[in-house]
Structures are given as structure tokens and as C-alpha cells.
Enzyme design. Sequence first.
Site, PDB file in Angstrom:
ATOM      1  N   ASP A  47     -28.456   1.806  38.091  1.00 34.63           N
ATOM      2  CA  ASP A  47     -28.668   1.042  39.327  1.00 34.63           C
ATOM      3  C   ASP A  47     -27.329   0.484  39.805  1.00 34.63           C
ATOM      4  O   ASP A  47     -26.736  -0.376  39.149  1.00 34.63           O
ATOM      5  CB  ASP A  47     -29.654  -0.109  39.072  1.00 34.63           C
ATOM      6  CG  ASP A  47     -29.992  -0.835  40.360  1.00 34.63           C
ATOM      7  OD1 ASP A  47     -30.825  -0.320  41.122  1.00 34.63           O
ATOM      8  OD2 ASP A  47     -29.394  -1.908  40.619  1.00 34.63           O
TER       9      ASP A  47
ATOM     10  N   TYR B  53     -21.513  -4.521  44.593  1.00 33.77           N
ATOM     11  CA  TYR B  53     -21.097  -4.867  43.217  1.00 33.77           C
ATOM     12  C   TYR B  53     -19.602  -4.582  43.000  1.00 33.77           C
ATOM     13  O   TYR B  53     -19.029  -4.983  42.004  1.00 33.77           O
ATOM     14  CB  TYR B  53     -21.941  -4.132  42.169  1.00 33.77           C
ATOM     15  CG  TYR B  53     -23.434  -4.395  42.262  1.00 33.77           C
ATOM     16  CD1 TYR B  53     -23.942  -5.476  42.983  1.00 33.77           C
ATOM     17  CD2 TYR B  53     -24.359  -3.561  41.646  1.00 33.77           C
ATOM     18  CE1 TYR B  53     -25.296  -5.707  43.100  1.00 33.77           C
ATOM     19  CE2 TYR B  53     -25.733  -3.792  41.747  1.00 33.77           C
ATOM     20  CZ  TYR B  53     -26.190  -4.857  42.487  1.00 33.77           C
ATOM     21  OH  TYR B  53     -27.550  -5.077  42.585  1.00 33.77           O
TER      22      TYR B  53
ATOM     23  N   LYS C 296     -27.314   1.120  47.044  1.00 34.12           N
ATOM     24  CA  LYS C 296     -27.910   0.292  48.103  1.00 34.12           C
ATOM     25  C   LYS C 296     -26.998   0.164  49.317  1.00 34.12           C
ATOM     26  O   LYS C 296     -25.780  -0.006  49.166  1.00 34.12           O
ATOM     27  CB  LYS C 296     -28.213  -1.101  47.534  1.00 34.12           C
ATOM     28  CG  LYS C 296     -28.963  -1.016  46.204  1.00 34.12           C
ATOM     29  CD  LYS C 296     -29.310  -2.337  45.588  1.00 34.12           C
ATOM     30  CE  LYS C 296     -29.816  -2.126  44.167  1.00 34.12           C
ATOM     31  NZ  LYS C 296     -28.795  -2.380  43.126  1.00 34.12           N
TER      32      LYS C 296
ATOM     33  N   HIS D 257     -30.370  -3.066  50.917  1.00 37.03           N
ATOM     34  CA  HIS D 257     -30.175  -4.127  49.919  1.00 37.03           C
ATOM     35  C   HIS D 257     -30.909  -5.428  50.252  1.00 37.03           C
ATOM     36  O   HIS D 257     -31.480  -6.076  49.397  1.00 37.03           O
ATOM     37  CB  HIS D 257     -28.674  -4.381  49.727  1.00 37.03           C
ATOM     38  CG  HIS D 257     -28.319  -4.877  48.370  1.00 37.03           C
ATOM     39  ND1 HIS D 257     -27.183  -4.499  47.696  1.00 37.03           N
ATOM     40  CD2 HIS D 257     -28.968  -5.720  47.540  1.00 37.03           C
ATOM     41  CE1 HIS D 257     -27.144  -5.108  46.515  1.00 37.03           C
ATOM     42  NE2 HIS D 257     -28.209  -5.857  46.407  1.00 37.03           N
TER      43      HIS D 257
END
Length: 313
Positions: free
Chosen positions: A50, A55, A80, A111
Site C-alpha cells: 500500500d 508518503y 493513491k 486519497h
Amino acid sequence: MPTSTTLPTHFQLNTGAKIPSVALGTWQSAPGEVRHAVSFALKNGYRHIDAALIYKNEHEVGQGIKDSGVPRSEIFITSKLWNTHQPNAAEGLQKTLDALGTDYLDLYLVHWPVRLVPQATGDPLLPVNPDGSRSIDRSWDQAETWRQMEELYASGKVRAIGVCNWSIPYLEELKKTWKIIPAVNQCEIHPFLPQHELRKYCTDLGILMEAYSPLGSTGAPLMSDPEIAEIAEKHDVSAATVLISYHVNHGTVVIPKSVSEKRIASNRHVIKLSEEDMAVLDGLAAKGKAKRINTPLWGWDLGFEDWYAPISK
Ligand code: NDP
């Protein structure tokens, strides 16, 4: 809830594709750690990663995937669409594909149901207005974002599309215009925020739920709950195993994050919980332990309070 004595290693998406029931999470996996974590996980049986543009570690995630030696075709990769890319989803996707070093995703998720507007200065992914407030486009129609997601699906670059953090009112609104029903809704779910109502709503529509922050996020605070610890002791497993297994027993994909070899290895092993165990876990929030761990960086006026139902703030 599955009735067999063994737990499914995969669930099925509404596209017909199979999705591994346990994924490795990569949020807050620091550069320098996440490459090894991903590679180690894949070498030790994980087949679902994931990721997300926000990130800021997708390049390393991609390196970890390559280091593992596991063929791309055997790995289920989720990423995402970040909020700043809602008006240009194709560009957001391409950034992710380039960083991960792949030419397709198995699942691409919106997201948040929020568009953020880039500003000239500051963090381009988390823009703020000159007065310090979050740079949100409140007039942006999520139906347009979803229309673009449907185009990406048609292009073949993403094999399934879904959402994260969508409450029932948001899904009800999207339902008016969607041509493709989201395959997934990835949300914060754990015994302190069990999302019973949302889970039923999504299941009825054929939307698979995925549980993020299953351990309570940073530092795994839910592991120290005495009632969860008691169930763990009874089964002679860690509280993390109980918290992760809870979701697979419910038919929900679960995404524990770790950068520790020992924890990555143990988090993949889920156990069958009894109906009694599940009833205890399902009931903790209603007994006064209700809590959302992740609070969004945007306003309550966008309707996110619906996530708390039936929890009082
Ligand atoms: P988790 O609930 O997975 O908890 C992660 C924390 O638990 C880390 O501090 C980790 O430390 C620790 N931990 C992991 N395994 C164990 C274990 N067996 N024993 C003790 N401690 C443990 O939190 P996240 O919030 O990271 O959620 C998981 C994933 O879900 C994210 O990484 C991300 O991929 C996704 N997510 C998606 C969101 C969305 O908006 N769509 C929002 C939030 C998360 P260590 O690494 O040192 O082991």
C-alpha cells in the site's frame, strides 16, 4: 464473516480480480528503511503493498519491489491520487508510476474527497494560504475527480479504482454520477472505530473495505488495551495479531505498517477468532472507547464529522 475454519488469503474485488487480504503499509516508513521493509516483506510472503504519492517514499518502495526479485505480475500494488492532483489525475498517476518503476497499478484510490490548491511557496503537496489556513477548493466537484479515475481505468494503467476516507454521505453523492462503482473504500477501522454502518453500506454496494491504522497508528497504542490483550493471551499471540486478524475475520483487507523485520513477518499471520472474540472487539467502541486516531488536515465543515457517527466528539 467467513464461516470456514481457515481465513481467506485473498478477497475478490467487484472487477473480479483477487486482492491479498493483508498488505504492507508504507506511511511514515522513513527513507532509508522502507526499501528494505518492502523487499523483506515480499521475500517473506507479502504480495500486497500500500503506497501513496503523499508518503514521499514511492521511489524507495519501487526499489524495494525490484530488490525482492518477486515478479511484478505476482504483486498487488495500490497507490493513491493526492489531493493537489484532483484536477489532473493522469499527471498524479504518472508521477506515482514513474516513482514506483511500474507501468500499471492494481488499484488506484482517491486519497481524500478534498481538492487542495497548489500555492507558489511552501510544500507543494500540502499547500496553505498566505494566512496559514489550508488551501482547499471548496467548490471542487468530486464527481469530476471520479470521472477522471474512470478514464484512467479505461486506459488500462490502473486495474481497479476506489476511494479512501469516504463517509456514507460522500458516497451517496458520488453514486448520483458514477459509472463505475468504487472497488474499495480504505478507511481508518479498528475496534475503537469499527465503522459498522459504513461497512454494511459498502458491502451492500459491493465495495470492499480496507482498514488502515489497524494497530492505532504510530506506536501501536491499541495493543495496550486490556480487553484486546486478554484475547491475545487466550490465543497465545500478540495483541497486534488480534488487531490485524479482526479485519480478515470481518472480510476486510488490512494494512499494518512496519519497518521491523520481526514485526513484518509476524503481522502477516492472521488467526481465526471466535464469534465471542469478535463480539468483544466489535463492542469496545460502544463501551466508551470510541476514538479516531487520524484527524484530517482539513475542516469539519467538509462533512468529515460523519465518520464519527455514532461516536460523540
Ligand atoms: P498501524 O496501525 O499499521 O501502526 C503502525 C505502528 O505500529 C508503527 O509505529 C509500527 O512500528 C508499529 N507496529 C507495527 N507492527 C507492530 C507489532 N507487531 N508490534 C508492535 N508494534 C507494531 O498504522 P498506520 O497509520 O501506518 O496504518 C497502516 C497503513 O495504512 C499506512 O502505513 C498506510 O499505508 C495506510 N494508511 C492510509 C491512510 C489513508 O488515508 N488512506 C491513512 C493512514 C494510513 P514499526 O514500524 O517500528 O514496527
